[in-house]
Design a protein around this motif. Structure first.
Motif, mmCIF file in Angstrom:
data_model
loop_
_atom_site.group_PDB
_atom_site.id
_atom_site.type_symbol
_atom_site.label_atom_id
_atom_site.label_comp_id
_atom_site.label_asym_id
_atom_site.label_seq_id
_atom_site.Cartn_x
_atom_site.Cartn_y
_atom_site.Cartn_z
ATOM 1 N N THR A 282 0.845 -1.191 0.000
ATOM 2 C CA THR A 282 0.000 0.000 0.000
ATOM 3 C C THR A 282 0.883 1.244 0.000
ATOM 4 O OG1 THR A 282 -1.729 -1.155 1.248
ATOM 5 C CG2 THR A 282 -1.837 1.247 1.204
ATOM 6 N N THR A 283 0.619 2.164 -0.928
ATOM 7 C CA THR A 283 1.376 3.411 -1.019
ATOM 8 C C THR A 283 0.409 4.589 -1.044
ATOM 9 O OG1 THR A 283 1.390 3.517 -3.456
ATOM 10 C CG2 THR A 283 3.125 2.217 -2.399
ATOM 11 N N VAL A 284 0.933 5.776 -0.731
ATOM 12 C CA VAL A 284 0.121 6.992 -0.752
ATOM 13 C C VAL A 284 0.807 8.026 -1.629
ATOM 14 C CG1 VAL A 284 -0.962 8.816 0.609
ATOM 15 C CG2 VAL A 284 -0.674 6.523 1.599
ATOM 16 N N ALA A 285 0.165 8.388 -2.735
ATOM 17 C CA ALA A 285 0.693 9.399 -3.647
ATOM 18 C C ALA A 285 -0.079 10.699 -3.473
ATOM 19 C CB ALA A 285 0.601 8.923 -5.094
ATOM 20 N N THR A 286 0.640 11.798 -3.274
ATOM 21 C CA THR A 286 0.043 13.121 -3.137
ATOM 22 C C THR A 286 0.411 13.947 -4.368
ATOM 23 O OG1 THR A 286 0.252 13.011 -0.728
ATOM 24 C CG2 THR A 286 -0.128 15.185 -1.700
ATOM 25 N N PHE A 287 -0.605 14.405 -5.090
ATOM 26 C CA PHE A 287 -0.392 15.134 -6.336
ATOM 27 C C PHE A 287 -0.704 16.614 -6.140
ATOM 28 C CE2 PHE A 287 -1.755 10.819 -7.453
ATOM 29 C CZ PHE A 287 -0.712 10.408 -8.263
ATOM 30 N N ILE A 288 0.282 17.477 -6.376
ATOM 31 C CA ILE A 288 0.041 18.915 -6.394
ATOM 32 C C ILE A 288 -0.383 19.289 -7.806
ATOM 33 C CG2 ILE A 288 1.102 21.194 -6.131
ATOM 34 C CD1 ILE A 288 2.768 20.077 -3.899
ATOM 35 N N MET A 289 -1.589 19.850 -7.898
ATOM 36 C CA MET A 289 -2.254 20.012 -9.189
ATOM 37 C C MET A 289 -2.490 21.492 -9.506
ATOM 38 S SD MET A 289 -3.147 16.675 -9.761
ATOM 39 C CE MET A 289 -4.650 16.587 -10.738
ATOM 40 N N PRO A 290 -2.443 21.855 -10.797
ATOM 41 C CA PRO A 290 -2.956 23.164 -11.208
ATOM 42 C C PRO A 290 -4.489 23.186 -11.137
ATOM 43 C CG PRO A 290 -1.413 22.273 -12.828
ATOM 44 C CD PRO A 290 -1.789 21.146 -11.899
ATOM 45 N N THR A 291 -5.040 24.380 -11.175
ATOM 46 C CA THR A 291 -6.485 24.479 -11.348
ATOM 47 C C THR A 291 -6.827 24.067 -12.782
ATOM 48 O OG1 THR A 291 -6.322 26.795 -12.011
ATOM 49 C CG2 THR A 291 -6.678 26.346 -9.660
ATOM 50 N N THR A 292 -8.053 23.637 -13.001
ATOM 51 C CA THR A 292 -8.447 23.103 -14.312
ATOM 52 C C THR A 292 -8.267 24.123 -15.428
ATOM 53 O OG1 THR A 292 -10.037 21.616 -13.266
ATOM 54 C CG2 THR A 292 -10.347 22.069 -15.605
ATOM 55 N N ASP A 293 -8.556 25.412 -15.159
ATOM 56 C CA ASP A 293 -8.478 26.431 -16.209
ATOM 57 C C ASP A 293 -7.152 27.175 -16.224
ATOM 58 O OD1 ASP A 293 -8.826 27.773 -13.852
ATOM 59 O OD2 ASP A 293 -10.530 28.996 -14.519
ATOM 60 N N CYS A 294 -6.165 26.702 -15.459
ATOM 61 C CA CYS A 294 -4.846 27.352 -15.467
ATOM 62 C C CYS A 294 -4.174 27.127 -16.822
ATOM 63 C CB CYS A 294 -3.990 26.783 -14.339
ATOM 64 S SG CYS A 294 -2.333 27.504 -14.248
ATOM 65 N N LEU A 295 -3.724 28.212 -17.446
ATOM 66 C CA LEU A 295 -3.050 28.157 -18.742
ATOM 67 C C LEU A 295 -1.553 27.956 -18.509
ATOM 68 C CD1 LEU A 295 -3.946 28.434 -21.734
ATOM 69 C CD2 LEU A 295 -3.235 30.831 -21.603
ATOM 70 N N ILE A 296 -0.997 26.889 -19.078
ATOM 71 C CA ILE A 296 0.389 26.516 -18.780
ATOM 72 C C ILE A 296 1.163 26.338 -20.082
ATOM 73 C CG2 ILE A 296 1.897 24.849 -17.624
ATOM 74 C CD1 ILE A 296 -0.577 24.069 -15.929
ATOM 75 N N GLY A 297 2.287 27.029 -20.165
ATOM 76 C CA GLY A 297 3.182 26.914 -21.306
ATOM 77 C C GLY A 297 4.594 27.200 -20.860
ATOM 78 N N PRO A 298 5.568 27.117 -21.770
ATOM 79 C CA PRO A 298 6.963 27.391 -21.403
ATOM 80 C C PRO A 298 7.136 28.821 -20.885
ATOM 81 C CG PRO A 298 6.847 26.260 -23.512
ATOM 82 C CD PRO A 298 5.443 26.652 -23.161
ATOM 83 N N ALA A 299 7.900 28.960 -19.807
ATOM 84 C CA ALA A 299 8.182 30.281 -19.246
ATOM 85 C C ALA A 299 9.149 31.029 -20.145
ATOM 86 C CB ALA A 299 8.765 30.141 -17.840
ATOM 87 N N ALA A 300 9.003 32.352 -20.177
ATOM 88 C CA ALA A 300 9.849 33.185 -21.044
ATOM 89 C C ALA A 300 11.330 33.018 -20.724
ATOM 90 C CB ALA A 300 9.440 34.653 -20.896
ATOM 91 N N GLU A 301 11.642 32.721 -19.463
ATOM 92 C CA GLU A 301 13.043 32.583 -19.049
ATOM 93 C C GLU A 301 13.754 31.428 -19.755
ATOM 94 O OE1 GLU A 301 10.954 34.671 -15.672
ATOM 95 O OE2 GLU A 301 10.484 33.130 -17.169
ATOM 96 N N PHE A 302 12.997 30.498 -20.350
ATOM 97 C CA PHE A 302 13.599 29.345 -21.012
ATOM 98 C C PHE A 302 13.491 29.428 -22.536
ATOM 99 C CE2 PHE A 302 12.158 27.965 -16.826
ATOM 100 C CZ PHE A 302 13.350 27.491 -16.292
ATOM 101 N N LEU A 303 13.095 30.586 -23.051
ATOM 102 C CA LEU A 303 12.901 30.744 -24.491
ATOM 103 C C LEU A 303 13.878 31.752 -25.064
ATOM 104 C CD1 LEU A 303 8.990 30.883 -24.591
ATOM 105 C CD2 LEU A 303 10.479 28.876 -24.830
ATOM 106 N N SER A 304 14.266 31.519 -26.306
ATOM 107 C CA SER A 304 15.128 32.450 -27.036
ATOM 108 C C SER A 304 14.984 32.146 -28.519
ATOM 109 C CB SER A 304 16.594 32.298 -26.603
ATOM 110 O OG SER A 304 17.085 31.020 -26.992
ATOM 111 N N ASP A 305 15.663 32.924 -29.360
ATOM 112 C CA ASP A 305 15.629 32.651 -30.800
ATOM 113 C C ASP A 305 16.179 31.264 -31.103
ATOM 114 O OD1 ASP A 305 14.554 35.125 -31.249
ATOM 115 O OD2 ASP A 305 16.474 36.079 -31.740
ATOM 116 N N ASP A 306 17.170 30.834 -30.316
ATOM 117 C CA ASP A 306 17.773 29.524 -30.533
ATOM 118 C C ASP A 306 17.047 28.411 -29.786
ATOM 119 O OD1 ASP A 306 19.788 30.646 -32.115
ATOM 120 O OD2 ASP A 306 21.008 31.115 -30.346
#
Length: 345
Positions: A282-306
């Motif tokens: 028996t194991t217990v998994a705890t999931f930290i979840m976004p809200t259903t309507d949360c819009l999620i994409g790559p953060a600007a800090e990880f994007l560049s022309d390259d």
């Protein structure tokens, strides 16, 4: 309720619906021996802990899973949680029958196999699903089990402490990755905290089936109380490694949403659960979840022309609908490599 595996006193043979053809058990045997995942002591200095969390991922590969000790969740809370969950599955069947449902949309239910769409594939697992609302845990969805009598009190105390640990890890990740410390707070971690109490009864033929299929977690962060009975296996360098649990520690792994936000710098690593012949687990998994309507994409800090976006920006609800199918394949990451899947959309 008759479909629940633990409802039967003993399984002499493996039912046909659980048996997979040999060619559909991907790399069925893990590497020999168990592997102790990097152990991170959260009582150390902040800079040291922050580096250790990132280094743990690099050592195992793609920032996958790490075990955390001295984490701020009391041993009493962890032991009480493990005990009350075992008490729940030991209850008479009539005390649990009203909770049984195959409706994946129900916040509280008990069911068998997996939450993913797997077609006709069945997995050797029973699960109690619970959802806790935050910040007011007392407003959690109704319909929780009323037995054992102390279940609600124990679960709420455990969940508050475990979510606090998860948020601490997310802040440390933000600092280590160069994001503002609160980047992963708010809606992206503000959905219900979902708990899966996984129960794997003794299996009459562990070589022919699995407890859970190879999959990645679709949420933000997962914290697992793993049981001292081995069963969890993690994809590593094209193979599977057995995870050797540490008493009083959590196994922590990154969900798909962290992979998306970091544009692939962090990876959500594939894992599966094996069964065993002699002992229930028996194991217990705890999931930290976004809200259903949360819009999620790559953060600007990880994007560049390259380094353009490698992932689509989706609401969490859309993401769950798109990535709801998990089936056994012939190679690792066949069904869960997000970049490749998103290219096909």
């Amino acid at each position: 309720m008759e479909k629940m595996l633990h409802a039967a006193p003993v399984h002499a043979t493996l039912p046909e619906c659980f048996i997979f053809p040999a060619d559909k058990l991907p790399q069925a045997k893990a590497t020999s021996g168990a592997v102790s995942l990097p152990i991170i002591d959260l009582s150390l200095g902040r800079d040291e802990v922050r580096r250790a969390i990132l280094d743990a991922g690099k050592e195992i590969g793609f920032f996958q899973a790490c075990i955390v000790v001295n984490h701020g969740v009391s041993l009493e809370a962890m032991r009480d949680m493990e005990a009350v969950c075992q008490e729940f599955f030991a209850l008479p069947q009539e005390d649990k029958a009203g909770l049984y449902s195959e409706d994946a949309g129900k916040a509280t239910r008990i069911y068998s196999s997996t939450m993913f769409d797997t077609g006709a594939e069945k997995y050797w697992r029973d699960c109690l699903r619970l959802a806790c609302s935050f910040p007011d845990v007392g407003d959690s969805p109704s319909g929780w089990p009323d037995k054992p009598a102390r279940l609600r009190e124990v679960v709420e105390r455990f969940t508050v402490q475990t979510r606090g640990l998860g948020m601490q890890i997310l802040r440390l990740l933000c600092e280590g990755l160069g994001l503002r410390p609160d980047y992963l707070e708010g809606d992206i971690s503000g959905g219900d905290v979902v708990l899966h109490v996984n129960h794997y009864p003794p299996c009459p033929d562990p070589t022919a089936t699995l407890g859970l299929p190879p999959h990645c977690d679709r949420n933000l962060l997962t914290l697992l109380v793993p049981s001292m009975v081995r069963g969890l296996e993690v994809a590593y360098k094209g193979d599977w490694i057995k995870v050797d649990p540490v008493p009083g520690a959590f196994v922590v792994n990154f969900g798909c949403q962290l992979e998306v936000v970091t544009n692939g710098v962090l990876k959500s690593i594939e894992h599966r659960v094996m069964t065993n012949l002699g002992v229930a687990r028996t194991t217990v998994a705890t999931f930290i979840m976004p809200t259903t309507d949360c819009l999620i994409g790559p953060a600007a800090e990880f994007l560049s022309d390259d380094n353009p976006p490698a992932y689509r920006t989706l609401t969490f609800g859309e993401f769950k609908r798109i990535y709801s199918v998990v089936k056994l394949g012939s190679s690792l990451n066949l069904t869960t490599n997000l970049k490749d899947v998103q290219k096909e959309l």
